[in-house]
Motif scaffolding. Sequence first.
Motif, PDB file in Angstrom:
ATOM      1  N   ARG A 143       4.668   1.984  -5.476  1.00 45.14           N
ATOM      2  CA  ARG A 143       3.538   2.134  -6.399  1.00 45.14           C
ATOM      3  C   ARG A 143       2.370   2.838  -5.700  1.00 45.14           C
ATOM      4  O   ARG A 143       2.071   2.532  -4.544  1.00 45.14           O
ATOM      5  N   GLN A 144       1.696   3.702  -6.426  1.00 44.76           N
ATOM      6  CA  GLN A 144       0.560   4.431  -5.849  1.00 44.76           C
ATOM      7  C   GLN A 144      -0.681   3.537  -5.880  1.00 44.76           C
ATOM      8  O   GLN A 144      -1.573   3.709  -6.706  1.00 44.76           O
ATOM      9  N   THR A 145      -0.731   2.593  -4.956  1.00 47.39           N
ATOM     10  CA  THR A 145      -1.829   1.616  -4.960  1.00 47.39           C
ATOM     11  C   THR A 145      -3.044   2.063  -4.160  1.00 47.39           C
ATOM     12  O   THR A 145      -4.140   1.543  -4.372  1.00 47.39           O
ATOM     13  N   THR A 146      -2.839   3.003  -3.229  1.00 47.75           N
ATOM     14  CA  THR A 146      -3.965   3.403  -2.369  1.00 47.75           C
ATOM     15  C   THR A 146      -4.120   4.925  -2.303  1.00 47.75           C
ATOM     16  O   THR A 146      -4.112   5.509  -1.212  1.00 47.75           O
ATOM     17  N   PRO A 147      -4.288   5.577  -3.449  1.00 46.38           N
ATOM     18  CA  PRO A 147      -4.364   7.047  -3.413  1.00 46.38           C
ATOM     19  C   PRO A 147      -5.545   7.568  -2.591  1.00 46.38           C
ATOM     20  O   PRO A 147      -5.430   8.602  -1.926  1.00 46.38           O
ATOM     21  N   ASP A 154      -9.056   0.003  -3.130  1.00 45.74           N
ATOM     22  CA  ASP A 154      -8.909   1.388  -2.669  1.00 45.74           C
ATOM     23  C   ASP A 154     -10.051   2.256  -3.204  1.00 45.74           C
ATOM     24  O   ASP A 154     -10.632   3.064  -2.467  1.00 45.74           O
ATOM     25  N   ASN A 191       0.831  -1.211   0.000  1.00 46.87           N
ATOM     26  CA  ASN A 191       0.000   0.000   0.000  1.00 46.87           C
ATOM     27  C   ASN A 191       0.862   1.255   0.000  1.00 46.87           C
ATOM     28  O   ASN A 191       1.756   1.379   0.843  1.00 46.87           O
ATOM     29  N   SER A 192       0.539   2.181  -0.882  1.00 50.29           N
ATOM     30  CA  SER A 192       1.282   3.442  -0.858  1.00 50.29           C
ATOM     31  C   SER A 192       1.056   4.166   0.468  1.00 50.29           C
ATOM     32  O   SER A 192       1.890   4.971   0.889  1.00 50.29           O
ATOM     33  N   LEU A 230      -5.653  -1.417  -6.104  1.00 48.67           N
ATOM     34  CA  LEU A 230      -6.194  -0.134  -6.592  1.00 48.67           C
ATOM     35  C   LEU A 230      -7.723  -0.166  -6.607  1.00 48.67           C
ATOM     36  O   LEU A 230      -8.393   0.813  -6.267  1.00 48.67           O
ATOM     37  N   ASP A 255      -1.243  -5.683  -7.214  1.00 50.21           N
ATOM     38  CA  ASP A 255      -1.233  -4.240  -6.951  1.00 50.21           C
ATOM     39  C   ASP A 255      -2.371  -3.538  -7.697  1.00 50.21           C
ATOM     40  O   ASP A 255      -2.968  -2.575  -7.183  1.00 50.21           O
ATOM     41  N   ASP A 288       4.001   3.664   2.326  1.00 46.65           N
ATOM     42  CA  ASP A 288       5.236   4.010   1.610  1.00 46.65           C
ATOM     43  C   ASP A 288       5.664   3.004   0.548  1.00 46.65           C
ATOM     44  O   ASP A 288       6.848   2.926   0.195  1.00 46.65           O
ATOM     45  N   ASP A 326      -4.881   7.035   1.139  1.00 52.79           N
ATOM     46  CA  ASP A 326      -3.886   8.009   1.592  1.00 52.79           C
ATOM     47  C   ASP A 326      -4.592   9.294   2.061  1.00 52.79           C
ATOM     48  O   ASP A 326      -4.194   9.913   3.046  1.00 52.79           O
TER      49      ASP A 326
END
Lengths: 190, 504
Positions: B58-62, B309, B51-52, B306, B302, B55, B65
Amino acid sequence: MKSRLDLKSFFRLFLLAAFPIHLWSLLMIFRDVEFLSERTNMWDAVGISGYTLLIALIESLLAALILLGVISILPGKWAEGQRFSIISSLYMILAGASIVDMAFHAFSKARISQQYLHGLETYPSLTYGLIAGAVLLFCVLVTGLILRSKKVENLLTEFYDRIMLLSYLYLALDMVGIALVIVRNINAQL
Amino acid sequence: MEKKINRKDFLKLASLLPTALALPPSLLQSTDPGYPNIIVLVFDAWSAVNNSLYDYPRQTTPNLDRLAEKAVVYYNHHAGGYFTTPGTASLLTGVLPWRHQLYSQNFKLQSKFKSDNLFGLFPEYFRLAYSHNALAQEIFLEMANDLDILKPREDLYYTFDPVAKLFRFDYDASSVSWIRTMETIEDGYANSIFLSRLWSTISRMREARLKEKYPLGLPKFGGTNSFLLEDSIDWLVENSGALDVPSLTYYHLLPPHKPYNTRREFHNRFLDDNFYPPQKPEHFMTYGISYQEHLEARRLYDEYVLFVDAEIKRLFDLLSSKGTLDKFWIILTSDHGELFERGIHAHGKPSMHRPLVNIPLLIFPPGQEHRIDVHQPTSSIDILPTLLSITGKKIPSWLEGIPLPPFNPAYQGDREIYVVDGQYSDIGQPYSNASIMLRQAEYKLIYHFGKKEDYAALPDQESVELFDLDADPEEMNNLADKQPELVKRMMQKILVKLKSEGVG
């Protein structure tokens, strides 16, 4: 030639259809029973086997109906014995191919890692195509042999008659399966 | 005897003060806070590592976040076990597998926990449970006496199981039989040689109508038990908060569990993004999966995260537009993680490395406006005591878990956190084959021992790995040989713990 597709013919086809279906189902039942009994208990494992046999019985009936339908559209100039022998052989070839394919997946460990990955087939479509072509070719070959040779027809008919005897045993097991399903459902409601 | 607070204890407590101050004052009161509504939302096989929010490159959980800005975010949260059965049972009972004994579906829940669990301890609540996952559903069945609604799995499935519907009084056996007899899609074989192929074809054709939206196929459990996550989220929103009594909803949704069938807009999002996680040494439990295969599976996973998310965001939006978001405590977590390294895929082996046992945990207290980050190691067995604490209930002494920070200002960051697997040992006997993970502060020790099943390949019938997670979060350097004294101390703790739990 006059067609004699009566109840007796249907029962013969049913016995024939039941053989490979039950053979595979029972093989899988015996293979699963340990896992299923460990999963919950032996009574559940036996119960699951009961449902499996019930479905196998229904599958056999449906297969026999389809075979009856197919046999009725085969050329009338072929003798009844030829038609029965041909349709039985085609059915056995298809059932055999299906069992071999499933056995490959059930017992092969060679590509087990692939099974865990989404989107990767256990074997490629070219192989599928080749297998389907071989099965079709074999079907044509067997049909030709039966039409040309009375000896082959008789040999196969005799073989299928013997197989049908075994199906009586399977039907007895189906009855046990149905009884299990009934008992379990009554118990569950009490 | 009164215990004096020493300098070390004082510093530990002091470290929690800023997080406690960030909470709304009403949430720190442990007495008579009323009975708030609670939603526990579990996404199956959701690793914290991917999960992003935590950190991940990959931006998997914008969306998460952003949502996390009003949540308590746990950075070092651990599952109780490495797959659904032990992981879910630990979450629901507040104890680890050595006590609840649900090591796998072959075992029975220790009878005490049929009533002593998340549902049984909240009798004033209207309690509803649902799971896509049959393994979680089996646990609910054990606890069904304390559930007001146990929604059948198939109610939110897209597929149809006529046998289970027809023989609903014998649901478990009939549905298992149907799956074994008809489903060929996942493993290529079934108990039926003809009907199963027909059924698979019909299922594929039915799903083909949604191919445009789900290019890899619908999300599913097993071979053909497909479902739409969107339907499940909609149902949750429709059935939340409509009652005059407080509600406790436990919702166990399958994504991002395999197969990783993401939605169109997320498909191939990370294709060719040049993300190459470190290549790790092969584990003795390996399936023999190559690095390239791991990369591909990880990418698919991943892209599925997304999707999860996006649906979490939609859930929050729907609750917000319904005006009920602030009426719930929302607990967002998982039952276990998912692993793509060391030759092991998904969660089939108890390797106990971070992607497998580190899971997300976010708590959204109603009305909270600030983000609180908690870095102390925590465990899923802490969720039940935390819920008891925030609802002002007494915390039973049999619980292994304790209330989480910041709701528990006395929480100690160097507490021992265990993840346990003993499924190849006999119940009531000392473990003969087991995997134990002990996390304490920055150090983590993994101890495997035995000679059966997963342990057959173990050299010397045991293995010890030690990692410093602060310096080496990827668990690349096994320090066991370099720090024998630390290994000895941590092993001693494990052995004492096993003994005290009656399994050592």
